[in-house]
Design a protein around this motif. Structure first.
Motif, PDB file in Angstrom:
ATOM      1  N   HIS A 158       0.808  -1.226   0.000  1.00 19.44           N
ATOM      2  CA  HIS A 158       0.000   0.000   0.000  1.00 19.44           C
ATOM      3  C   HIS A 158       0.834   1.265   0.000  1.00 19.44           C
ATOM      4  O   HIS A 158       0.343   2.346   0.324  1.00 19.44           O
ATOM      5  CB  HIS A 158      -1.024  -0.035   1.136  1.00 19.44           C
ATOM      6  CG  HIS A 158      -1.978  -1.173   0.974  1.00 19.44           C
ATOM      7  ND1 HIS A 158      -2.998  -1.174   0.044  1.00 19.44           N
ATOM      8  CD2 HIS A 158      -2.009  -2.402   1.553  1.00 19.44           C
ATOM      9  CE1 HIS A 158      -3.629  -2.334   0.073  1.00 19.44           C
ATOM     10  NE2 HIS A 158      -3.049  -3.097   0.982  1.00 19.44           N
ATOM     11  N   CYS A 168      -7.703   1.494  -4.798  1.00 21.85           N
ATOM     12  CA  CYS A 168      -7.282   0.288  -4.082  1.00 21.85           C
ATOM     13  C   CYS A 168      -8.296  -0.030  -2.992  1.00 21.85           C
ATOM     14  O   CYS A 168      -8.992   0.867  -2.497  1.00 21.85           O
ATOM     15  CB  CYS A 168      -5.896   0.538  -3.473  1.00 21.85           C
ATOM     16  SG  CYS A 168      -5.208  -0.899  -2.624  1.00 21.85           S
ATOM     17  N   CYS A 170      -7.843  -0.441  -0.040  1.00 19.98           N
ATOM     18  CA  CYS A 170      -7.513   0.235   1.223  1.00 19.98           C
ATOM     19  C   CYS A 170      -8.119   1.632   1.286  1.00 19.98           C
ATOM     20  O   CYS A 170      -8.009   2.309   2.299  1.00 19.98           O
ATOM     21  CB  CYS A 170      -5.997   0.311   1.400  1.00 19.98           C
ATOM     22  SG  CYS A 170      -5.208   1.497   0.297  1.00 19.98           S
ATOM     23  N   CYS A 175      -1.761   2.350  -5.281  1.00 22.74           N
ATOM     24  CA  CYS A 175      -0.932   1.489  -4.429  1.00 22.74           C
ATOM     25  C   CYS A 175      -0.168   0.454  -5.267  1.00 22.74           C
ATOM     26  O   CYS A 175      -0.638   0.001  -6.314  1.00 22.74           O
ATOM     27  CB  CYS A 175      -1.804   0.736  -3.425  1.00 22.74           C
ATOM     28  SG  CYS A 175      -2.595   1.795  -2.215  1.00 22.74           S
TER      29      CYS A 175
HETATM   30 ZN   LIG Z   1      -3.863   0.269  -1.077  1.00 18.13          ZN
END
Ligand SMILES: [Zn+2]
Length: 314
Positions: A158, A168, A170, A175
């Motif tokens: 990440h 992403c 996240c 990332c």
């Molecule tokens: Zn990420």
């Protein structure tokens, strides 16, 4: 000659083993993970430990995916196992009286195993990148695992690689994981299959599989030296080398170890990764070149690392 037990709790199975001081598993066990039932998982781990223990075991290491606190006593969050702020170490210690219990994130444990007994064993600082569905890994800095101040460091997948890049899971964009994971390789392969030309064999494999390419199709084409599949792997390698150069600026490891399914491509992956790394390294030409290696312990790394960390060898 102290043996220790390592237990690796995965999303689908729990693997356990008695591990000797050289990292060899001398006795092993496995069973399906009782999905999403935290109490049943604890019970399964305790039973596995008792089954493996011949009465001489003093130390037990238990590893799982998720965020662990810096003291390694609580699991803040584990995605597949239903743990939220779970006091895992205390719960296990209560059920395993007289044993030294250590818990750890599974990626850290696998990295530790690779550092002690695998591709990193001749070095003091290592970055291991594991390329599977996502990108994970572990960092060993001067013979110690780097966990960070809150315990959630070394999230290698990440780091931002591409400003305003692909979204992403996240919540961020660009990332490493979006460009270097196995899923990214499949994206490159599908894009090339759509454009024709050297993508024709990929398109044929996709058509034969009912329109859905998977990792096995790409691996098979890579093994046969298909130029389209190789160019897709080169795209991934170019990005990965760029990421490793950035890790180097902060960590400066002696060795990069690449693990996970995509790493089975071996030198077909490592050579272009090294090439890209050298082109992206600041002050290149004036920095010693680290080693680049494929992970050696593969499926057993979690169990071996768990046992070794439980022995207090870090
Ligand atoms: Zn990420």
């Amino acid at each position: 000659m102290t043996h220790a037990i390592g237990i690796d709790i995965g999303g689908t199975k729990i693997a356990g083993g008695v591990v000797d001081h050289t990292g060899v598993i001398v006795r092993a066990d496995r069973q399906p993970t009782p999905a999403s039932d935290p109490d049943a998982i604890i019970e399964a781990v305790v039973q596995m430990v008792n089954g493996l223990d011949d009465g001489t075991i003093e130390s037990v290491g238990v590893v799982a995916p998720g965020f662990f606190d810096a003291e390694r006593s609580t699991v803040y969050y584990s995605p597949n196992i239903n743990w939220r702020n779970e006091p895992l170490k205390a719960r296990l210690a209560e059920r395993l009286p007289g044993k030294r219990v250590v818990i750890e994130n599974d990626a850290n444990a696998a990295g530790w195993a690779e550092f002690r007994f695998g591709a990193g064993r001749e070095h003091h600082s290592m970055v291991m990148v594991t390329i599977g569905t996502g990108v994970g890994g572990a960092i060993v800095l001067e013979d110690r695992l780097l966990r960070g101040g809150f315990g959630t460091g070394a999230e290698l997948g990440h780091m931002r690689l591409v400003p305003d890049g692909l979204p992403c899971g996240c919540g961020m964009r660009g990332c490493v994981e979006q460009y270097c994971a196995g899923t990214a390789l499949l994206r490159y392969a599908n894009e090339l299959a759509d454009t024709g030309g050297i993508g024709a064999p990929l398109a044929n494999a996709r058509a034969a599989a009912g329109g859905v390419l998977n990792g096995h199709h790409v691996s098979a084409l890579l093994e046969s030296g298909d130029p389209g599949a190789v160019s897709c792997l080169n795209l991934l390698a170019e990005r990965l080398g760029e990421a490793l150069a950035s890790y180097s600026v902060i960590i400066d490891p002696n060795v990069f170890v690449i693990g996970g399914g995509v790493a089975q491509a071996g030198s077909l992956l490592l050579d272009p990764v090294r090439d890209s790394y050298l082109r992206h390294l600041p002050a290149r030409g004036y920095h010693p070149e680290p080693d680049f290696s494929i992970a050696r312990l593969v499926n057993d790394a979690g169990v071996i690392g768990a046992a070794d960390l439980a022995r207090g060898n870090e």
